[in-house]
Write an enzyme that holds these catalytic residues in place. Structure first.
Site, short mmCIF file in Angstrom:
data_model
loop_
_atom_site.label_atom_id
_atom_site.label_comp_id
_atom_site.label_asym_id
_atom_site.label_seq_id
_atom_site.Cartn_x
_atom_site.Cartn_y
_atom_site.Cartn_z
N GLU A 141 0.82 -1.30 0.00
CA GLU A 141 -0.03 -0.06 0.10
C GLU A 141 0.85 1.33 0.05
O GLU A 141 2.12 1.25 0.20
CB GLU A 141 -0.90 -0.01 0.98
CG GLU A 141 -0.31 0.16 2.53
CD GLU A 141 -0.97 0.67 3.45
OE1 GLU A 141 -1.40 1.74 3.33
OE2 GLU A 141 -0.99 0.07 4.75
N SER A 154 -13.59 1.27 9.66
CA SER A 154 -13.02 1.35 8.53
C SER A 154 -13.47 0.56 7.44
O SER A 154 -13.71 -0.32 7.44
CB SER A 154 -11.18 1.07 8.74
OG SER A 154 -10.80 1.11 7.63
N ASP A 166 -11.77 -0.85 5.27
CA ASP A 166 -10.61 -1.95 5.30
C ASP A 166 -11.44 -3.19 5.45
O ASP A 166 -11.40 -4.21 4.96
CB ASP A 166 -9.42 -1.77 6.22
CG ASP A 166 -8.55 -0.66 5.70
OD1 ASP A 166 -8.76 0.00 4.51
OD2 ASP A 166 -7.57 -0.64 6.39
N LYS A 209 -3.38 -2.34 15.49
CA LYS A 209 -3.19 -1.39 16.50
C LYS A 209 -4.27 -1.09 17.57
O LYS A 209 -5.46 -1.19 17.35
CB LYS A 209 -2.54 -0.28 16.02
CG LYS A 209 -1.32 0.23 15.87
CD LYS A 209 -1.00 1.28 15.08
CE LYS A 209 0.30 0.99 14.35
NZ LYS A 209 0.72 1.92 13.19
N1 PSU Z 1 -3.23 1.36 10.71
C1 PSU Z 1 -2.00 1.45 10.88
N2 PSU Z 1 -0.97 2.02 10.14
C2 PSU Z 1 -1.53 2.65 8.95
C3 PSU Z 1 -2.92 2.59 8.70
C4 PSU Z 1 -3.63 2.08 9.61
O1 PSU Z 1 -1.39 0.88 12.18
O2 PSU Z 1 -0.53 3.26 7.97
C5 PSU Z 1 -3.40 3.30 7.54
C6 PSU Z 1 -3.48 2.40 6.46
O3 PSU Z 1 -3.59 2.76 5.02
C7 PSU Z 1 -5.14 1.77 6.68
C8 PSU Z 1 -5.61 3.34 6.78
O4 PSU Z 1 -5.79 1.28 5.56
O5 PSU Z 1 -4.82 3.84 7.35
C9 PSU Z 1 -6.99 3.02 7.60
O6 PSU Z 1 -7.47 4.40 7.53
P1 PSU Z 1 -9.18 4.68 8.07
O7 PSU Z 1 -9.07 4.25 9.56
O8 PSU Z 1 -9.46 6.01 7.88
O9 PSU Z 1 -9.82 3.64 7.22
MN MN Z 2 -12.65 5.94 9.66
#
Ligand code: PSU
Ligand code: MN
Length: 305
Positions: free
Chosen positions: A25, A140, A142, A159
């Protein structure tokens, strides 16, 4: 669909010759780490993949195309850019249409990897269910992407800026197998422990490769989340992390940070307040994941061919 892809020649050759590939990524480059460590790390991660006999494909959106495999100057530009978008699924059409600089999250990277035919993806940590999600609904994309996109994701667990328990529940709802390599406990990125039992455990990447093949050959769509625990020597004490995570969340609330800005804010705050200790561990972890993911890619590939 291929109209939107720009595949690096080395990646194209690997795809046609049937070599093992690993997707990587780019939000981690633009929003996850400070320059110049971000660029150094992205290049080291690619080298770790090569050392295990697979081909790396770092993914980003540039010039209106989903780029699969970046050149070193492209990685450097992304690492220095101050106007790179953090691109999750909802942002993809806008960033493509307007030809903006787009660093892809786990969700967007998985989709692009899948479009290109890459089945193994390595990252540091995935996004998940945030603490307080029962009120703020911050979950997320994700996770939903893990539910519907058939790409294996190797990470160091989740995390503890997130609610790990709720994240595991959500993954169960989505039907995503969560497998920890070599231990019973699910890891939490900086720590090999989380106090949550891993839903599944396998002890070799070969067994994980078989699981992937089984899942996809019975027609189940979606990811497998592979948790690769941090080696003991690299662990950051959970007590230390928890203190900084709580302070980071308080600071985010106090300054009204929410939505897509929240994760980058928390990561930056924690890195700054641990005098770089967390950043050093972060880099070592991702390299460790890259080696693991590349071995998995090679083994999955042997099964498939
Ligand atoms: N969590 C981590 N390191 C990261 C990310 C998440 O420990 O770098 C990054 C990744 O790219 C992940 C994104 O896909 O943050 C998720 O963001 P959000 O929570 O806004 O979906
Ligand atoms: Mn979010």
């Amino acid at each position: 669909m291929h109209h939107w892809l720009n595949i690096h020649p080395e990646v194209k050759t690997a795809l046609t010759e049937g070599k093992a590939l690993v997707a990587l990524e780019s939000t981690i480059i633009s929003h996850g780490m400070p320059w110049p460590k971000n660029v150094e790390t992205a290049l080291q991660v690619e080298q770790e993949v090569r050392n295990q006999g697979a081909i790396p494909a770092t993914i980003a959106i540039l010039d209106g195309k989903c780029c699969v495999g970046l050149t070193t100057p492209q990685i450097e530009n992304l690492g220095k850019a101050t106007d790179a978008w953090k691109v999750s699924l909802r942002d993809m059409p806008y960033v493509l249409t307007n030809k903006l600089i787009g660093a892809t999250t786990v969700a967007a990277t998985m989709r692009i990897a899948h479009m290109a035919g890459i089945r193994i993806f390595v990252t540091g940590g995935i996004g998940g269910v945030h603490r307080g999600a029962t009120q703020n609904m911050d979950i997320s994309a994700d996770l939903t992407t893990l539910g519907n996109t058939s790409v294996a994701v190797v990470s160091a667990g989740v995390k503890s800026i997130l609610d790990i328990g709720l994240t595991l529940e959500y993954l169960e709802t989505l039907g995503v197998p969560v497998v920890t390599l070599g231990q019973d406990e699910f890891p939490s990125f900086y720590s090999s422990k989380s106090r949550f039992r891993s839903p599944l455990r396998l002890d070799t990447t070969q067994e994980i490769a078989s699981l992937l093949q089984t899942k996809w050959s019975i027609g189940l769509e979606g990811a497998v989340l592979v948790a690769n625990p941090v080696p003991e020597a690299l662990e950051v004490k959970p007590e230390l992390m928890e203190k900084h995570i709580e302070a980071a969340i308080d600071a985010a609330n106090a300054s009204g940070i929410s939505g897509k800005d929240l994760t980058p804010f928390l990561l930056k705050y924690i890195s700054e307040h641990t005098q770089g200790e967390s950043l050093a561990a972060n880099i070592a972890l991702i390299r460790h994941n890259a080696a693991c993911g590349a071995r998995l890619a090679v083994e999955f590939h042997q099964l498939a061919s």
